[in-house]
Design a protein around this motif. Structure first.
Motif, PDB file in Angstrom:
ATOM      1  N   GLU A  73       0.817  -1.208   0.000  1.00  0.00           N
ATOM      2  CA  GLU A  73       0.000   0.000   0.000  1.00  0.00           C
ATOM      3  C   GLU A  73       0.857   1.266   0.000  1.00  0.00           C
ATOM      4  OE1 GLU A  73      -3.144   2.231   2.988  1.00  0.00           O
ATOM      5  OE2 GLU A  73      -3.167   0.039   2.910  1.00  0.00           O
ATOM      6  N   GLU A  74       1.926   1.266   0.792  1.00  0.00           N
ATOM      7  CA  GLU A  74       2.772   2.447   0.875  1.00  0.00           C
ATOM      8  C   GLU A  74       3.600   2.670  -0.390  1.00  0.00           C
ATOM      9  OE1 GLU A  74       4.751  -0.814   3.458  1.00  0.00           O
ATOM     10  OE2 GLU A  74       2.732  -0.123   2.927  1.00  0.00           O
ATOM     11  N   ASN A  75       3.578   1.697  -1.307  1.00  0.00           N
ATOM     12  CA  ASN A  75       4.304   1.823  -2.571  1.00  0.00           C
ATOM     13  C   ASN A  75       3.392   2.212  -3.731  1.00  0.00           C
ATOM     14  OD1 ASN A  75       6.701   1.146  -1.321  1.00  0.00           O
ATOM     15  ND2 ASN A  75       6.594  -1.019  -1.871  1.00  0.00           N
ATOM     16  N   ILE A  76       2.211   2.700  -3.423  1.00  0.00           N
ATOM     17  CA  ILE A  76       1.278   3.151  -4.454  1.00  0.00           C
ATOM     18  C   ILE A  76       1.144   4.665  -4.375  1.00  0.00           C
ATOM     19  CG2 ILE A  76      -1.072   3.002  -5.376  1.00  0.00           C
ATOM     20  CD1 ILE A  76      -1.304   0.239  -4.073  1.00  0.00           C
ATOM     21  N   VAL A  77       1.378   5.326  -5.495  1.00  0.00           N
ATOM     22  CA  VAL A  77       1.205   6.781  -5.601  1.00  0.00           C
ATOM     23  C   VAL A  77       0.098   7.025  -6.619  1.00  0.00           C
ATOM     24  CG1 VAL A  77       2.281   8.985  -6.154  1.00  0.00           C
ATOM     25  CG2 VAL A  77       3.633   7.172  -5.070  1.00  0.00           C
ATOM     26  N   LEU A  78      -1.035   7.497  -6.147  1.00  0.00           N
ATOM     27  CA  LEU A  78      -2.181   7.718  -7.027  1.00  0.00           C
ATOM     28  C   LEU A  78      -2.160   9.166  -7.529  1.00  0.00           C
ATOM     29  CD1 LEU A  78      -5.783   6.417  -6.449  1.00  0.00           C
ATOM     30  CD2 LEU A  78      -5.390   8.675  -7.415  1.00  0.00           C
ATOM     31  N   VAL A  79      -2.215   9.325  -8.840  1.00  0.00           N
ATOM     32  CA  VAL A  79      -2.154  10.656  -9.456  1.00  0.00           C
ATOM     33  C   VAL A  79      -3.494  10.961 -10.115  1.00  0.00           C
ATOM     34  CG1 VAL A  79      -0.973  12.124 -11.130  1.00  0.00           C
ATOM     35  CG2 VAL A  79       0.305  10.360  -9.887  1.00  0.00           C
ATOM     36  N   ALA A  80      -4.095  12.095  -9.733  1.00  0.00           N
ATOM     37  CA  ALA A  80      -5.372  12.521 -10.305  1.00  0.00           C
ATOM     38  C   ALA A  80      -5.282  13.991 -10.691  1.00  0.00           C
ATOM     39  CB  ALA A  80      -6.507  12.308  -9.303  1.00  0.00           C
TER      40      ALA A  80
END
Length: 272
Positions: free
Chosen positions: A245-252
């Motif tokens: 989870e801490e290795n996910i960067v969500l870009v919006a």
């Protein structure tokens, strides 16, 4: 003549790509209290509604419709300023709102929302926004000090991304897939994939498979988040594939306040 023709074809393709990606962001909606109503198109672009900055909340999130019209709104007014803004940031420690931090982004988003912006200007500005947001996300990753030599033989000490961190990019559905083209221009060495959604079953598949995705930090591209459900499903799919989870960067590009609430509460280790 041939060069001009090729340039026009390339520009046309770029316009089609970014036009569809941002259509749901900046066309045909205005804020109406806690609901969103469709608005007449002026030059096929109406004032934006639907995003943290615009403070529009979709009907599914906002409850009942029919409240008073709001004729104007300001950048990030869903978050608020002063003490209210500080409380919001305290509850959303893993959410970084670029528009709060950058006057450059505020200027670009104001221009994008203007009915007076030409179609050509819209296409070029949309790409700038996509580049800016993705670069901002990449800049938040760990860095290391690095010394390089200039062409004149001088030493320059600055920063570089930590090479030990393996990255990959995943674009969610069609819009996220279109943003992948921007990501690959910035990091052409990065493996990328599309996350396709079966609208009937909500099943998500990653194509092509990134075999070592569980070892990577994943840049998850989900340009427009209304309720946040698609983003939540996409994060769950990556977790199932073994990504931490801490290795996910969500870009919006934009996200409704309700979507931010759900993401921050459900996945507190996620970076948005």
């Amino acid at each position: 003549g041939c060069e001009l023709a090729r340039g026009l074809v390339a520009f046309g393709r770029l316009g089609a790509m970014f036009g569809s990606m941002f259509r749901s962001v900046v066309r045909g909606a205005q804020r109406v209290g806690s609901a969103v109503r469709h608005a007449p198109s002026v030059g096929q672009r109406a004032a934006v509604a639907g995003g943290v900055a615009a403070a529009a909340v979709a009907v599914a999130l906002g409850g009942s419709a029919g409240v008073a019209h709001l004729g104007e709104f300001e950048s990030c007014d869903a978050i608020g300023d002063g003490l209210k803004g500080e409380f919001w940031k305290a509850r959303h420690k893993n959410v970084n709102v670029v528009e709060l931090e950058s006057e450059v982004m505020q200027i670009m988003m104001t221009q994008l929302r203007s009915k007076d912006l030409s179609d050509q200007g819209f296409v070029l500005l949309a790409e700038r926004v996509a580049f800016f947001v993705i670069e901002h996300a990449l800049a938040a990753l760990p860095t290391k000090e690095m010394t390089v030599e200039t062409v004149y033989g001088h030493k320059y000490t600055g920063l570089a991304h930590d090479d030990s961190i393996k990255l990959c990019g995943v674009g969610v559905a069609e819009d996220g897939g279109q943003m992948l083209s921007v990501l690959t221009k910035i990091r052409p060495d990065m493996p990328v994939a599309h996350m396709q959604i079966n609208r009937g079953t909500r099943h998500l598949s990653i194509i092509p498979q990134i075999t070592d995705i569980y070892e990577r930090t994943c840049i998850l591209l989900c340009p427009v988040m209304k309720s946040g459900q698609t983003a939540l499903d996409a994060v769950a799919r990556l977790l199932k594939a073994g990504v931490e989870e801490e290795n996910i960067v969500l870009v919006a590009i934009t996200g409704g306040p309700g979507a931010m609430d759900r993401l921050a509460k459900t996945y507190p280790k996620l970076t948005v």
